[in-house]
Design a protein around this motif. Sequence first.
Motif, short mmCIF file in Angstrom:
data_model
loop_
_atom_site.label_atom_id
_atom_site.label_comp_id
_atom_site.label_asym_id
_atom_site.label_seq_id
_atom_site.Cartn_x
_atom_site.Cartn_y
_atom_site.Cartn_z
N LEU A 88 -12.60 3.80 8.71
CA LEU A 88 -11.44 4.04 9.57
C LEU A 88 -10.69 2.74 9.83
CD1 LEU A 88 -10.39 6.66 10.92
CD2 LEU A 88 -11.56 5.94 13.00
N ILE A 89 -11.44 1.70 10.13
CA ILE A 89 -10.84 0.38 10.38
C ILE A 89 -10.22 -0.17 9.11
CG2 ILE A 89 -11.34 -2.02 11.01
CD1 ILE A 89 -13.57 -0.79 12.90
N ARG A 90 -10.93 0.02 7.98
CA ARG A 90 -10.43 -0.49 6.71
C ARG A 90 -9.10 0.17 6.32
NH1 ARG A 90 -14.94 0.05 2.43
NH2 ARG A 90 -13.65 -1.24 1.12
N ILE A 91 -8.97 1.46 6.59
CA ILE A 91 -7.71 2.14 6.31
C ILE A 91 -6.63 1.61 7.25
CG2 ILE A 91 -6.47 4.35 6.38
CD1 ILE A 91 -9.18 5.68 5.55
N ALA A 92 -7.00 1.43 8.52
CA ALA A 92 -6.04 0.97 9.53
C ALA A 92 -5.46 -0.40 9.19
CB ALA A 92 -6.70 0.94 10.90
N ILE A 93 -6.30 -1.28 8.64
CA ILE A 93 -5.81 -2.64 8.35
C ILE A 93 -5.49 -2.85 6.88
CG2 ILE A 93 -7.04 -3.62 10.34
CD1 ILE A 93 -9.16 -4.69 8.43
N GLY A 94 -5.57 -1.77 6.08
CA GLY A 94 -5.14 -1.86 4.69
C GLY A 94 -6.17 -2.43 3.73
N HIS A 95 -7.44 -2.24 4.02
CA HIS A 95 -8.49 -2.74 3.13
C HIS A 95 -9.22 -1.61 2.39
CE1 HIS A 95 -9.09 -7.05 4.83
NE2 HIS A 95 -7.83 -6.74 4.65
N PHE A 96 -8.60 -0.43 2.40
CA PHE A 96 -9.22 0.70 1.71
C PHE A 96 -8.41 1.02 0.47
CE2 PHE A 96 -10.21 5.13 0.86
CZ PHE A 96 -11.57 5.19 1.09
N THR A 97 -9.08 1.10 -0.66
CA THR A 97 -8.38 1.45 -1.90
C THR A 97 -8.98 2.72 -2.49
OG1 THR A 97 -9.86 -0.02 -3.09
CG2 THR A 97 -7.69 -0.89 -2.53
N ASP A 98 -8.13 3.50 -3.15
CA ASP A 98 -8.63 4.71 -3.81
C ASP A 98 -9.25 4.33 -5.17
OD1 ASP A 98 -6.60 4.43 -5.66
OD2 ASP A 98 -5.40 6.08 -4.90
N SER A 99 -9.70 5.34 -5.91
CA SER A 99 -10.42 5.07 -7.16
C SER A 99 -9.53 4.42 -8.21
CB SER A 99 -11.01 6.37 -7.70
OG SER A 99 -9.98 7.30 -7.95
N ARG A 100 -8.20 4.53 -8.05
CA ARG A 100 -7.28 3.92 -9.00
C ARG A 100 -6.82 2.54 -8.55
NH1 ARG A 100 -2.84 8.24 -8.99
NH2 ARG A 100 -3.61 8.34 -6.88
N GLY A 101 -7.33 2.11 -7.40
CA GLY A 101 -6.99 0.79 -6.91
C GLY A 101 -5.75 0.74 -6.02
N ASN A 102 -5.21 1.92 -5.68
CA ASN A 102 -4.06 1.95 -4.76
C ASN A 102 -4.55 1.70 -3.34
OD1 ASN A 102 -2.16 2.66 -6.78
ND2 ASN A 102 -2.93 4.75 -6.69
N ARG A 103 -3.92 0.78 -2.69
CA ARG A 103 -4.33 0.46 -1.34
C ARG A 103 -3.76 1.47 -0.35
NH1 ARG A 103 -3.64 -5.55 0.76
NH2 ARG A 103 -5.05 -5.85 -0.98
N LEU A 104 -4.64 1.95 0.51
CA LEU A 104 -4.20 2.86 1.55
C LEU A 104 -4.23 2.10 2.86
CD1 LEU A 104 -6.42 5.79 0.35
CD2 LEU A 104 -3.95 5.71 0.18
#
Length: 110
Positions: A88-104
Amino acid sequence: MSLNVFCRYCGQQISDTDLVCGHCDSRQNFTEPSRDASRKNYEGVIAFVVCFFFGVFGIHRFIYGKIGTGILMLVTVGGFGIWWLIDLIRIAIGHFTDSRGNRLSLIHDH
Ligand SMILES: [Zn+2]
């Protein structure tokens, strides 16, 4: 108001309003401040909302192609809530990427 900047070709000091360097006649292409910086990344917002409500079941990981860790998350109920909170925190601060490497990211596009 003008600021002194350096010519990107010869390194001499020029004014930031100079379109052409007075020293080497190189054209200066100053990059515009990005207006997209504050733009919401809607996919990131959706990812955050999904993670917030269904994250303990790893649903956000299934959606974004991370099936293996999604199953692991489902089985451990979001790593007993800890992994869920981290995601949740990683998505909030932009450190979450999907399997294709797109940052969420909740806030920024980049
Ligand atoms: Zn120059």
